[in-house]
Design a protein around this motif. Structure first.
Motif, PDB file in Angstrom:
ATOM      1  N   LYS A  86      22.416  39.834  61.644  1.00 50.54           N
ATOM      2  CA  LYS A  86      22.937  40.504  60.447  1.00 50.54           C
ATOM      3  C   LYS A  86      22.630  42.015  60.499  1.00 50.54           C
ATOM      4  O   LYS A  86      23.498  42.838  60.213  1.00 50.54           O
ATOM      5  CB  LYS A  86      22.297  39.858  59.203  1.00 50.54           C
ATOM      6  CG  LYS A  86      22.755  40.427  57.893  1.00 50.54           C
ATOM      7  CD  LYS A  86      24.197  40.077  57.605  1.00 50.54           C
ATOM      8  CE  LYS A  86      24.698  40.773  56.334  1.00 50.54           C
ATOM      9  NZ  LYS A  86      26.140  40.995  56.357  1.00 50.54           N
ATOM     10  N   LEU A  87      21.408  42.346  60.895  1.00 57.70           N
ATOM     11  CA  LEU A  87      20.994  43.757  60.887  1.00 57.70           C
ATOM     12  C   LEU A  87      21.795  44.568  61.911  1.00 57.70           C
ATOM     13  O   LEU A  87      22.140  45.724  61.671  1.00 57.70           O
ATOM     14  CB  LEU A  87      19.497  43.838  61.207  1.00 57.70           C
ATOM     15  CG  LEU A  87      18.750  45.121  60.866  1.00 57.70           C
ATOM     16  CD1 LEU A  87      18.909  45.481  59.399  1.00 57.70           C
ATOM     17  CD2 LEU A  87      17.257  44.953  61.188  1.00 57.70           C
ATOM     18  N   PHE A 107      17.938  43.496  53.084  1.00 59.58           N
ATOM     19  CA  PHE A 107      16.922  44.375  52.469  1.00 59.58           C
ATOM     20  C   PHE A 107      16.555  45.501  53.453  1.00 59.58           C
ATOM     21  O   PHE A 107      16.408  46.658  53.055  1.00 59.58           O
ATOM     22  CB  PHE A 107      15.636  43.611  52.131  1.00 59.58           C
ATOM     23  CG  PHE A 107      15.825  42.415  51.218  1.00 59.58           C
ATOM     24  CD1 PHE A 107      16.845  42.369  50.277  1.00 59.58           C
ATOM     25  CD2 PHE A 107      14.953  41.331  51.295  1.00 59.58           C
ATOM     26  CE1 PHE A 107      17.008  41.272  49.434  1.00 59.58           C
ATOM     27  CE2 PHE A 107      15.103  40.229  50.459  1.00 59.58           C
ATOM     28  CZ  PHE A 107      16.140  40.196  49.532  1.00 59.58           C
ATOM     29  N   ALA A 108      16.386  45.132  54.720  1.00 60.38           N
ATOM     30  CA  ALA A 108      15.904  46.104  55.714  1.00 60.38           C
ATOM     31  C   ALA A 108      16.958  47.163  56.019  1.00 60.38           C
ATOM     32  O   ALA A 108      16.618  48.271  56.437  1.00 60.38           O
ATOM     33  CB  ALA A 108      15.519  45.382  57.004  1.00 60.38           C
ATOM     34  N   ALA A 109      18.235  46.822  55.817  1.00 58.76           N
ATOM     35  CA  ALA A 109      19.304  47.768  56.152  1.00 58.76           C
ATOM     36  C   ALA A 109      19.365  48.912  55.148  1.00 58.76           C
ATOM     37  O   ALA A 109      19.996  49.928  55.394  1.00 58.76           O
ATOM     38  CB  ALA A 109      20.635  47.030  56.181  1.00 58.76           C
ATOM     39  N   ASP A 120      10.643  52.333  63.622  1.00 61.70           N
ATOM     40  CA  ASP A 120      10.655  52.915  62.269  1.00 61.70           C
ATOM     41  C   ASP A 120      10.242  51.862  61.247  1.00 61.70           C
ATOM     42  O   ASP A 120       9.705  52.173  60.205  1.00 61.70           O
ATOM     43  CB  ASP A 120      12.060  53.440  61.943  1.00 61.70           C
ATOM     44  CG  ASP A 120      12.462  54.536  62.911  1.00 61.70           C
ATOM     45  OD1 ASP A 120      11.694  55.506  63.047  1.00 61.70           O
ATOM     46  OD2 ASP A 120      13.517  54.396  63.572  1.00 61.70           O
ATOM     47  N   GLN A 121      10.588  50.616  61.547  1.00 62.94           N
ATOM     48  CA  GLN A 121      10.091  49.523  60.708  1.00 62.94           C
ATOM     49  C   GLN A 121       9.902  48.269  61.565  1.00 62.94           C
ATOM     50  O   GLN A 121      10.550  48.101  62.602  1.00 62.94           O
ATOM     51  CB  GLN A 121      11.011  49.233  59.515  1.00 62.94           C
ATOM     52  CG  GLN A 121      12.410  48.793  59.876  1.00 62.94           C
ATOM     53  CD  GLN A 121      13.252  48.453  58.632  1.00 62.94           C
ATOM     54  OE1 GLN A 121      12.720  48.217  57.552  1.00 62.94           O
ATOM     55  NE2 GLN A 121      14.561  48.416  58.805  1.00 62.94           N
ATOM     56  N   THR A 164      14.493  49.115  64.361  1.00 62.21           N
ATOM     57  CA  THR A 164      13.702  48.037  63.786  1.00 62.21           C
ATOM     58  C   THR A 164      13.248  47.101  64.897  1.00 62.21           C
ATOM     59  O   THR A 164      14.068  46.661  65.716  1.00 62.21           O
ATOM     60  CB  THR A 164      14.539  47.229  62.758  1.00 62.21           C
ATOM     61  OG1 THR A 164      14.932  48.111  61.713  1.00 62.21           O
ATOM     62  CG2 THR A 164      13.742  46.074  62.178  1.00 62.21           C
ATOM     63  N   VAL A 165      11.957  46.827  64.932  1.00 62.84           N
ATOM     64  CA  VAL A 165      11.453  45.803  65.853  1.00 62.84           C
ATOM     65  C   VAL A 165      11.292  44.509  65.065  1.00 62.84           C
ATOM     66  O   VAL A 165      10.635  44.487  64.020  1.00 62.84           O
ATOM     67  CB  VAL A 165      10.101  46.218  66.467  1.00 62.84           C
ATOM     68  CG1 VAL A 165       9.469  45.036  67.211  1.00 62.84           C
ATOM     69  CG2 VAL A 165      10.294  47.382  67.432  1.00 62.84           C
ATOM     70  N   ILE A 166      11.938  43.456  65.536  1.00 65.92           N
ATOM     71  CA  ILE A 166      11.787  42.130  64.930  1.00 65.92           C
ATOM     72  C   ILE A 166      10.925  41.302  65.882  1.00 65.92           C
ATOM     73  O   ILE A 166      11.254  41.155  67.064  1.00 65.92           O
ATOM     74  CB  ILE A 166      13.152  41.435  64.719  1.00 65.92           C
ATOM     75  CG1 ILE A 166      14.053  42.284  63.808  1.00 65.92           C
ATOM     76  CG2 ILE A 166      12.959  40.034  64.114  1.00 65.92           C
ATOM     77  CD1 ILE A 166      15.462  41.743  63.645  1.00 65.92           C
TER      78      ILE A 166
END
Ligand SMILES: Cc1cc2nc3c(=O)[nH]c(=O)nc-3n(C[C@H](O)[C@H](O)[C@H](O)COP(=O)(O)OP(=O)(O)OC[C@H]3O[C@@H](n4cnc5c(N)ncnc54)[C@H](O)[C@@H]3O)c2cc1C
Length: 478
Positions: free
Chosen positions: A18-19, A475-477, A231-232, A3-5
Motif C-alpha cells: 500500500k505504501l 497513516f504512514a503516508a 526517515d521513519q 520508510t524501513v518496514i
C-alpha cells in the motif's frame, strides 16, 4: 521519504504494498527470513508442516510447547492453515477507538480480499490480492452439520457477514490448491517497483533513536552488522518479534532494561504485557468409514456460537483430518477441536537473554477455566452424537470424559496460534502505541502487526493483521 518496514509477514507486506503505491516513497522491506524468489517452492504454496528453518524457535516458558511463527517472506501467512475469518463488528468496536471501529476497518478488509462467493456484497471486496473461497463439504463434514443443526445451531453461508453465528464452510485463502499468503499474493505486486528494496536474510537487532526520533535500524546479515537509515521505521515483526526489537532499542519497562544493561530510551511499562491467545482443545476420534474423512484444517465446517455471559463470550468448533497437523496421527483419525475465542486470561512476553521469554498464560483466569469446561462438554456431546450414529469411535478413556474436567482442560490446552496484544494500541496514554500506531515517546517509529491488537478478535488473526498493515500504510503516508 524513506520508510524501513521490519518484517515481511502478513501485516508488513500488506503495508509495503500500500505504501509503495506512491512512486516517490522509498520503501525498504527487511526480514530475517528468506525470499524464495518469484518461483515460490511447492512446500510454501501448500504445506502446513514445514522444515524448521521456516520458523522462529519460540516456546512457551511454562509448558515447553513450541510456538510456531513464520520466518520467511510472507511471515506466518506463509506457514498457516489459511482459515480466512474476520471476526464480528463488536471485536473491533471493543478496541476503544473510533479510528478502529468495524466501520472504519471495513474499507481495508474489502481492499485486501477477492472473495469468490460474496465479493460484490457491501461488506466484501472482489479485487484485492488475497483470494478467498469456501469449499463444497465432505460427507463427514455434512454429517457434522446435521449434528450441529440437531443441537440447535443455524446454518450461515458466510462466516464473514457481520454478526454471523452458526455453522457453515470455513472461508479460506487456500484457493485453487495454493495458500494465498502475502508471499504468494502480495510480494509479486511490489517486486517490480524500483522504489522498493527487499532485504531478506537480515535480522534487525534494534532501532536507532537519535534526539528522540527513529533514524534507522541496525541489522545483521551475512556480511555483518549495518545501519540502514530511515526517515521513519515501521515494526511489523509480529507479536513476539516486535517487542523483542523494542526491548533491544531501549523501549520497555525501564527497570527491566536497566537490569539488562540496555540504555533506556523511553519507559514503556506496558510492553510485553497483555499477551492474549485463543485456547484450543482437541479430541481425536476414529472415523468408522475411511472413505468419508473430514477435510484438512480450515476447509471443512466451522461452528461459532455464543456462551452465556456479558460481552459476547464466544466459542468455535470444527473437525479436520488429524494428519493435516500431526504426521503421527493414524490416517483414519478426525480431530474435533473446540476453541475459546474470547479469553480473559493474559500472558506475558519478557526480556530474555537470547530470545524473549513467552508465557501464553492460557486459562490463568478462573472464568476461562469455567468456559473451557463448558465448551469441551458441549463438543463432547456432539462427538457422542456422531458416535451414536456410528460415524466415529471414541477412544477407551477419552480425556474429555474424566472426573476432573477443569484439570483435564488445563493439561490439554493448546495454542490456536493466534497470539496478539504485546504492543497494545490505545487512544489514551496507557498503550505502547497510540491509535495511529505510533510508539509513544519516540518520533518516527510505529508498529503495524498483530501485536497492537488490544484484544484478540473472535476469529483467526491473519486477515486482521493484514488489515492493520494496510491501514498503517495510510497513516504512514501522511
Ligand atoms: C501454524 C500457524 C497456523 C495459523 N493458522 C491460521 C489460520 O488458519 N488463519 C488465520 O487467520 N491465522 C492463522 N495463524 C495466525 C496468523 O498467521 C498470524 O496471526 C499472522 O500471520 C500474524 O501476522 P503478523 O504480520 O503480525 O506477523 P508475521 O506474519 O508472523 O510476520 C512477522 C515477520 O517479521 C519477521 N521478523 C521477526 N523478527 C524479525 C527481526 N528481528 N528482524 C527481521 N525480521 C523479523 C518474521 O520473519 C516474519 O516474516 C496461524 C499461525 C501459525 C503460526
Amino acid at each position: 521519504m524513506r520508510t524501513v518496514i521490519v518484517g515481511a509477514g502478513s501485516a508488513g507486506l500488506m503495508c509495503a504494498w500500500k505504501l509503495s503505491e506512491d512512486p516517490g516513497h522509498e520503501v525498504v522491506l527487511v526480514d530475517a527470513g528468506t525470499d524464495p524468489g518469484p518461483e515460490v517452492p511447492g512446500e510454501l504454496r501448500t504445506e502446513i508442516l514445514l522444515p524448521p528453518h521456516y520458523y522462529w524457535p519460540y516456546a512457551d516458558e511454562a509448558t515447553g510447547a513450541f510456538l510456531p511463527r513464520g520466518k520467511v517472506f510472507g511471515g506466518s501467512s506463509a506457514v498457516n492453515a489459511a482459515a480466512a475469518v474476520r471476526g464480528h463488528p463488536w471485536c473491533y468496536d471493543a478496541w476503544g477507538s473510533d479510528l478502529w471501529s468495524y466501520e472504519a476497518c471495513l474499507p481495508a478488509f474489502r481492499a485486501i480480499e477477492a472473495d469468490r462467493q460474496f465479493g460484490h456484497d457491501d461488506h466484501h471486496g472482489a479485487d484485492g490480492p488475497i483470494a478467498i473461497t469456501r469449499y463444497e463439504q465432505s460427507a463427514f463434514d455434512l454429517a457434522f452439520q446435521d449434528t450441529y443443526r440437531r443441537h440447535g445451531h443455524d446454518p450461515v453461508p458466510d462466516h464473514n457477514a457481520p454478526g454471523a453465528l452458526g455453522f457453515g464452510p470455513f472461508p479460506t485463502n487456500h484457493v485453487d490448491g495454493v495458500r494465498m499468503s502475502t508471499l504468494v499474493a502480495v510480494l509479486p505486486r511490489i517486486r517490480a517497483r524500483a522504489h522498493v528494496r527487499l532485504l531478506p536474510d537480515s535480522e534487525v537487532l534494534r532501532v536507532l533513536v537519535s534526539g528522540g526520533a527513529a533514524c534507522g535500524v541496525v541489522l545483521r546479515d551475512a556480511r555483518g552488522e549495518h545501519l540502514v537509515e530511515a526517515d521513519q521505521v515501521i515494526l511489523s515483526a509480529g507479536t513476539f518479534g516486535t517487542p523483542e526489537i523494542l526491548f533491544q532499542s531501549g523501549i520497555g519497562p525501564a527497570d527491566a532494561l536497566r537490569a539488562a544493561w540496555i540504555p533506556v530510551v523511553t519507559d514503556a511499562p506496558q510492553l510485553g504485557t497483555n499477551l492474549s491467545d485463543h485456547v484450543l482443545f482437541q479430541m481425536n476420534v476414529e472415523v468408522t468409514d475411511a472413505s468419508e474423512l473430514p477435510m484438512p484444517g480450515g476447509r471443512g465446517t466451522l461452528l461459532t456460537y455464543e456462551l452465556p455471559g456479558e460481552n459476547h463470550p464466544q466459542a468455535q468448533m470444527f473437525a479436520y483430518h488429524a494428519p493435516f497437523f500431526d504426521p503421527t496421527a493414524a490416517p483414519d483419525t478426525a480431530a474435533v477441536a473446540a476453541a475459546l475465542v474470547t479469553p480473559e486470561s493474559r500472558g506475558r512476553l519478557t526480556l530474555g537473554r537470547g530470545r524473549a521469554k513467552v508465557r501464553l498464560g492460557h486459562l490463568s483466569d478462573p472464568l476461562d477455566r469455567v468456559r473451557a469446561a463448558d465448551i469441551v462438554t458441549r463438543a463432547a456431546d456432539l462427538v457422542d452424537d456422531l458416535a451414536a450414529q456410528g460415524r466415529v469411535k471414541l477412544p477407551d478413556s477419552p480425556w474429555w470424559r474424566g472426573e476432573d474436567l477443569s484439570e483435564a482442560c488445563r493439561a490439554q490446552a493448546l495454542t490456536y496460534h493466534h497470539p496478539v496484544g504485546t504492543c497494545r494500541m490505545s487512544r489514551d496514554g496507557d498503550g505502547v502505541v497510540d491509535e495511529y500506531l505510533r510508539v509513544r515517546g519516540v518520533e518516527g517509529l510505529s508498529v503495524a502487526d498483530a501485536s497492537v491488537m488490544p484484544t484478540v478478535p473472535r476469529a483467526h488473526t491473519n486477515l486482521a493483521a493484514m488489515m492493520i498493515g494496510y491501514r498503517a500504510a495510510t497513516f504512514a503516508a501522511r
